[in-house]
Design a protein around this motif. Structure first.
Motif, mmCIF file in Angstrom:
data_model
loop_
_atom_site.group_PDB
_atom_site.id
_atom_site.type_symbol
_atom_site.label_atom_id
_atom_site.label_comp_id
_atom_site.label_asym_id
_atom_site.label_seq_id
_atom_site.Cartn_x
_atom_site.Cartn_y
_atom_site.Cartn_z
ATOM 1 N N ASP A 397 0.864 -1.185 0.009
ATOM 2 C CA ASP A 397 0.231 -0.069 0.028
ATOM 3 C C ASP A 397 0.890 1.358 -0.056
ATOM 4 O OD1 ASP A 397 -2.462 -1.513 -0.217
ATOM 5 O OD2 ASP A 397 -2.819 -1.444 2.014
ATOM 6 N N ARG A 423 -2.115 -6.324 -4.981
ATOM 7 C CA ARG A 423 -3.028 -5.561 -4.084
ATOM 8 C C ARG A 423 -4.576 -6.200 -4.127
ATOM 9 N NH1 ARG A 423 -2.833 0.707 -3.824
ATOM 10 N NH2 ARG A 423 -0.621 0.015 -3.705
ATOM 11 N N LYS A 455 -10.447 0.323 2.461
ATOM 12 C CA LYS A 455 -10.309 0.097 1.065
ATOM 13 C C LYS A 455 -11.795 0.050 0.346
ATOM 14 C CE LYS A 455 -5.626 -2.377 0.955
ATOM 15 N NZ LYS A 455 -5.016 -3.420 0.425
#
Length: 786
Positions: A397, A423, A455
């Motif tokens: 991230d 990711r 997220k």
């Protein structure tokens, strides 16, 4: 592949670790990589054919990875013919076992064998030193940086400069404490001289020398070492036994294929025209040099044309007493080769340019932006491939998808996309939470359960913005109350210190329709053309209402509409789907894919009619012109790419094609005619301009700068490439300090400027926070009065 040995960090733990690295290593890392970054840019600019060179290097790597099984067999035969041995190791344990057996076979009577090593990230990957030491084998690193880390019991922070996180003073203190010299070490020269003498003795006494290999020529078994220290070649040729350890991806077909890599690797890594040492060894036979003017000449024993390549070479060919082992490591690489998304990772030549170009890496270094072995942007692909996704998840991230590494990579690897894919896979492998069933059917995304709530929120920010706008100003008031900020921090990870966007009750789309829509816009454009006697430019624009422009900073959208109409261009502002940029930033590829298809379907009719899609937010344009290649059919992507423009790029194009610049608001330096500010800043009104990072990658900083100059301004741009905010990144609790540290460098360059403008949403927000004053979009200062 290695398994996780510790539980994942909490947001608070991650924030504390990164804050510690900012304080203890950040300054040293930033100083070192900034120099390398600047030198690389200068080296690239000084190379006339740099893009052709990069394309050639990539093409060779693509071919080599395509032919990898064939090349493994080719190099096996070539090395055997030379008198050496090739061993293909399945994994780290297999490689370490084989190397340990080779070294143990060289043990002198009644003594432990000793090994000298040159710098090798592949041996770091397999923890070779620990494996050898467990077998009572003495191991000495001979690269200066690696030896410093060995003395300090530390790990590398960069794949090229492993000890760059340490200052000269810290190294001097370490050596003074460890070696107790008669006179304390102080200068770099004293430290280097001591290291040379100390390690030189170890090299002379060693039983086995172990090196890596930058490239391995399959047709001849030639090992190429590209370094700035002489230790690698000494470690390879001084002991009677040489073991070279390389990933299978280091194979290239022929000697001819070496030339572009020798040329570009030093430029990419350190900004040098060429490295200090380019060593080519074809062990255990004589090691010829390669004449690049005659690259098709065979690499034969005894050197080019049968003459010795080096007068100091004492080897006698296959009959001599030297022994050579080439250990080619798989360790997940062949699986990566079959993975369409990770395959590009294998093109990497380990130059570290992606690290140097990354503002977040510059802040925390490889100990923050890295996994078990590899660091920087490309590390996500390597760690996922060789150590597993858990290792990649710990730092993935920190990549914000800014794309600055794209222009830096010498083989044009799409590093941001690899990070996005990994990711996405990490998201999908996450354990479902207790109440994930409540999410199903209630969120507009295409993701399953287990996705981190933060997220999921940022990936669906358009939905949140639409709700916030519909309930403004109450939503804005509530969002700033202490209880709500505490809940947002605890559940979504939104740092309570970060200012939140202020939603507008009237969206840009609503404003445009209330104003009279496309018909009124057309009449305004026609009147403007008649009034200014302007050029008859037969264009129509669909202005894309991105989430931020539509619901938060509507003024920049209104300014874009007024500017285009004033230049005689009719505008429409339809209610279009989201671009998918937000979910892409969170690794929500399925959601982004769905949104891309919806967006294209919504604008296809306008594209058919010849209308131009003009975008205010650079990250959305980057999605249309880069990421959509991965999400749409080829023809659809090309149509959207070729007919979408950034607002300032588009306005500059209109002026270049005869539109009347005098109709715009201009600075004190001119009236809008061409050349007003071209003779020096004294003829333009000073203005500081920060270009969005993805805008630079698309090559669109220059049109905005030219537009400002055309309109009477003298733009000052920053040497700092990133504001540190990067969309959602700067809002997240664990990354807040990193974001502010990066942004502070930019703010310091602009703090004396009276007027500051920024092209990106997050850039403007970050600068407004740091400078404590408004930072508009460039189009807002160029737009005519209402």
């Amino acid at each position: 592949m290695a398994e996780r040995t510790k539980p994942p960090e909490t947001r608070t733990e991650t924030a504390a670790r990164l804050r510690h690295l900012l304080e203890t290593e950040g300054d040293a890392v930033h100083a070192h990589v900034s120099v390398s970054n600047l030198r690389r840019e200068q080296a690239y600019e000084a190379t006339d054919d740099i893009e052709a060179l990069r394309s050639e290097a990539r093409s060779i790597k693509e071919d080599a990875i395509d032919r990898l099984p064939e090349l493994i067999e080719t190099v096996r035969e070539a090395v055997a013919e030379n008198g050496g041995t090739v061993y293909v190791a399945d994994d780290a344990a297999d490689a370490n076992r084989y190397i340990s057996e080779v070294v143990d076979g060289k043990a002198p009577p009644d003594a432990d064998p000793s090994v000298v090593k040159s710098k090798s990230m592949t041996t770091e990957e397999i923890d070779l030193n620990d494996a050898l030491e467990d077998e009572d084998i003495d191991v000495y690193e001979t690269d200066l940086g690696e030896w410093v880390l060995q003395v300090a019991d530390d790990t590398p922070s960069h794949i090229v400069g492993p000890a760059m996180h340490l200052t000269r003073e810290e190294i001097a203190d370490l050596f003074n404490e460890r070696f107790e010299p008669d006179e304390p070490f102080e200068t770099a020269e004293e430290l280097t001289r001591f290291a040379r003498d100390h390690l030189g003795e170890r090299i002379r006494e060693a039983d086995v020398g172990i090196t890596g290999a930058n490239f391995v020529v399959a047709e001849s078994g030639t090992i190429t070492l590209i370094t700035n220290e002489g230790n690698a070649r000494k470690s390879a040729v001084t002991p009677d036994t040489h073991v070279a350890v390389a990933g299978v991806e280091k194979l290239i077909p022929t000697a001819r294929d070496l030339e572009p890599f020798v040329d570009i690797i030093a430029k990419s890594a350190t900004g040098q025209p060429i490295s200090q040492y380019v060593t080519m060894l074809t062990p255990p036979t004589d090691s010829p040099t390669l004449d690049f003017d005659e690259p098709d000449e065979p690499l034969a024993s005894g050197g080019v044309d049968g003459e010795s390549a080096d007068s100091s070479d004492t080897s006698d060919g296959p009959e001599n007493d030297r022994e050579f082992h080439l250990v080619l490591l798989d360790n997940g690489r062949l699986d990566m080769r079959e993975d369409d998304q990770l395959r590009e990772t294998l093109y990497c030549i380990r130059c570290g340019a992606c690290s140097n170009s990354c503002s977040n890496f510059q802040a925390v270094g490889g100990h923050g932006f890295g996994g078990e072995t590899y660091s920087g942007g490309i590390a996500t692909g390597w760690e996922a491939g060789v150590h597993g996704q858990d290792s990649a998840a710990e730092f993935n991230d920190l990549c914000t998808g800014c794309t600055r590494c794209v222009d830096a990579c010498p083989v044009k690897i799409d590093i941001p996309w690899i990070n996005t894919v990994v990711r996405d896979r990490v998201n999908r492998d996450a354990e479902p939470e207790a109440y994930d069933f409540l999410v199903d059917g209630l969120t507009p995304d295409a993701e399953g359960g287990g996705l981190d709530l933060g997220k999921r929120f940022f990936g669906n920010v358009g939905t949140a913005a639409k709700l916030g706008s519909a309930t403004a100003p109450v939503s804005n008031w509530l969002a700033e109350t202490s209880p709500v900020r505490a809940v947002l921090e605890r559940t979504l990870g939104i740092d309570r210190r970060r200012d939140l966007p202020t939603f507008q009750r009237e969206s840009l789309v609503d404003w445009f329709e209330t104003r009279g829509g496309t018909e009124v816009s057309r009449r305004r454009a026609e009147r403007a053309t008649a009034r200014t006697n302007g050029a008859d430019i037969d264009r129509e624009v669909v202005l894309y209402p991105d989430v931020y422009t539509n619901y938060v900073d509507t003024e920049r959208g209104k300014a874009a509409v007024r500017t285009l109409e004033t230049l005689g261009i009719p505008v429409s502002v339809p209610d279009l789907p989201e671009s998918g940029r937000a979910p892409l930033s969170q690794g929500m590829v399925a959601t982004a894919d769905r949104q891309a298809s919806r967006l294209y379907a919504a604008v296809a009719e306008d594209l058919d009619a010849g209308r131009d899609l003009v975008v205010v937010e650079p990250s959305d344009l980057a999605a249309f012109q880069r990421e959509y290649e991965r999400l749409l059919p080829e023809r659809s992507f090309e149509r959207l790419r070729d007919n979408s423009y950034e607002i300032c790029e588009y306005v500059y194009g209109l002026l270049e094609n005869g539109a009347d610049a005098d109709a715009l608001s201009t600075g004190a330096g001119g009236t809008g005619s061409a050349g007003d500010a071209s003779d020096g800043d004294d003829r333009g009104e000073p203005i500081a301009y920060h270009s969005h990072c993805q805008q630079r990658t698309l090559g669109l900083e220059a049109p905005t700068t030219a537009l400002l100059e055309r309109c009477g301004y003298a733009p000052q741009t920053s040497s700092v490439e990133c504001c540190g905010m990067a969309g959602s990144f700067g809002y997240k609790q664990e990354y807040y300090e990193v974001s502010m540290d990066v942004g502070d460098r930019l703010a310091r360059e602009f703090e004396r400027a009276e007027t500051v403008v920024a092209s990106g949403t997050s850039c403007g927000d970050q600068l407004e926070t740091l400078l404590e004053r408004p930072v508009p979009h460039p189009i807002e200062i160029l737009a005519p009065d209402r």
